[in-house]
Design a protein around this motif. Structure first.
Motif, PDB file in Angstrom:
ATOM      1  N   GLN A  88       1.057  -0.829   0.066  1.00  0.00           N
ATOM      2  CA  GLN A  88      -0.207   0.780  -0.086  1.00  0.00           C
ATOM      3  C   GLN A  88       1.339   1.112  -0.031  1.00  0.00           C
ATOM      4  OE1 GLN A  88      -4.050  -0.380   0.003  1.00  0.00           O
ATOM      5  NE2 GLN A  88      -2.582  -2.995  -0.721  1.00  0.00           N
ATOM      6  N   ASP A  89       2.066   1.771  -0.121  1.00  0.00           N
ATOM      7  CA  ASP A  89       2.899   2.116   0.035  1.00  0.00           C
ATOM      8  C   ASP A  89       3.004   3.154  -1.435  1.00  0.00           C
ATOM      9  OD1 ASP A  89       5.320   3.581  -0.234  1.00  0.00           O
ATOM     10  OD2 ASP A  89       6.324   2.769   0.663  1.00  0.00           O
ATOM     11  N   ALA A  90       2.279   3.731  -1.196  1.00  0.00           N
ATOM     12  CA  ALA A  90       2.092   5.118  -2.810  1.00  0.00           C
ATOM     13  C   ALA A  90       3.445   5.443  -3.151  1.00  0.00           C
ATOM     14  CB  ALA A  90       0.966   6.215  -2.859  1.00  0.00           C
ATOM     15  N   LYS A  91       4.365   5.917  -2.702  1.00  0.00           N
ATOM     16  CA  LYS A  91       5.726   6.227  -2.881  1.00  0.00           C
ATOM     17  C   LYS A  91       6.510   4.783  -3.630  1.00  0.00           C
ATOM     18  CE  LYS A  91       9.327   8.820  -1.828  1.00  0.00           C
ATOM     19  NZ  LYS A  91      10.055   9.340  -0.388  1.00  0.00           N
ATOM     20  N   ALA A  93       5.107   2.402  -5.711  1.00  0.00           N
ATOM     21  CA  ALA A  93       4.418   2.138  -6.326  1.00  0.00           C
ATOM     22  C   ALA A  93       4.193   3.045  -7.506  1.00  0.00           C
ATOM     23  CB  ALA A  93       2.855   1.439  -5.985  1.00  0.00           C
ATOM     24  N   ALA A  94       4.577   4.585  -7.007  1.00  0.00           N
ATOM     25  CA  ALA A  94       4.462   5.771  -8.400  1.00  0.00           C
ATOM     26  C   ALA A  94       5.995   5.268  -8.688  1.00  0.00           C
ATOM     27  CB  ALA A  94       4.457   6.971  -7.929  1.00  0.00           C
TER      28      ALA A  94
END
Length: 111
Positions: A88-91, A93-94
């Motif tokens: 769930q780590d958006a950074k 994932a980006a």
């Protein structure tokens, strides 16, 4: 790249197959005779909890061939499964997406 490019991605648990794990572990413990001996001693018990290579491959085969497999999900035992909270780590994932897209751009430019 987008949905119209018909590119699909799956994250999946490869399973704990006896043949693959044992081969890797044997190489990793080659320099440690005591641990290698203990592993061989415990091998019959290990086989009770691990799958065969054929069983371990089923999720990969499912994701590659089933029209029911949905891109963008984590699969375990041929079904969508809840992934760890790390996913769930958006950074992260980006960054993964940016680096993957850059790599695909380079590959397609060279084709």
């Amino acid at each position: 790249f987008g949905e119209s490019d018909n590119i699909k991605a799956y994250a999946l648990h490869p399973g704990s197959a006896v043949g693959t794990y044992s081969n890797v572990a044997d190489k990793g413990f080659a320099g440690s005779p005591v641990i290698n001996f203990l592993r061989k001693l415990g091998a019959p018990i290990e086989r009770l909890f691990m799958t065969t290579v054929e069983e371990g491959a089923q999720t990969q085969i499912y994701c590659a061939t089933s029209p029911d497999a949905t891109s963008g999900h984590y699969y375990q035992n041929c079904a969508v499964h809840g992934a760890s909270s790390d996913t769930q780590d958006a950074k992260a994932a980006a960054r993964l997406w940016e680096e993957t897209a850059g790599w695909l751009d380079k590959v397609s430019a060279g084709a």
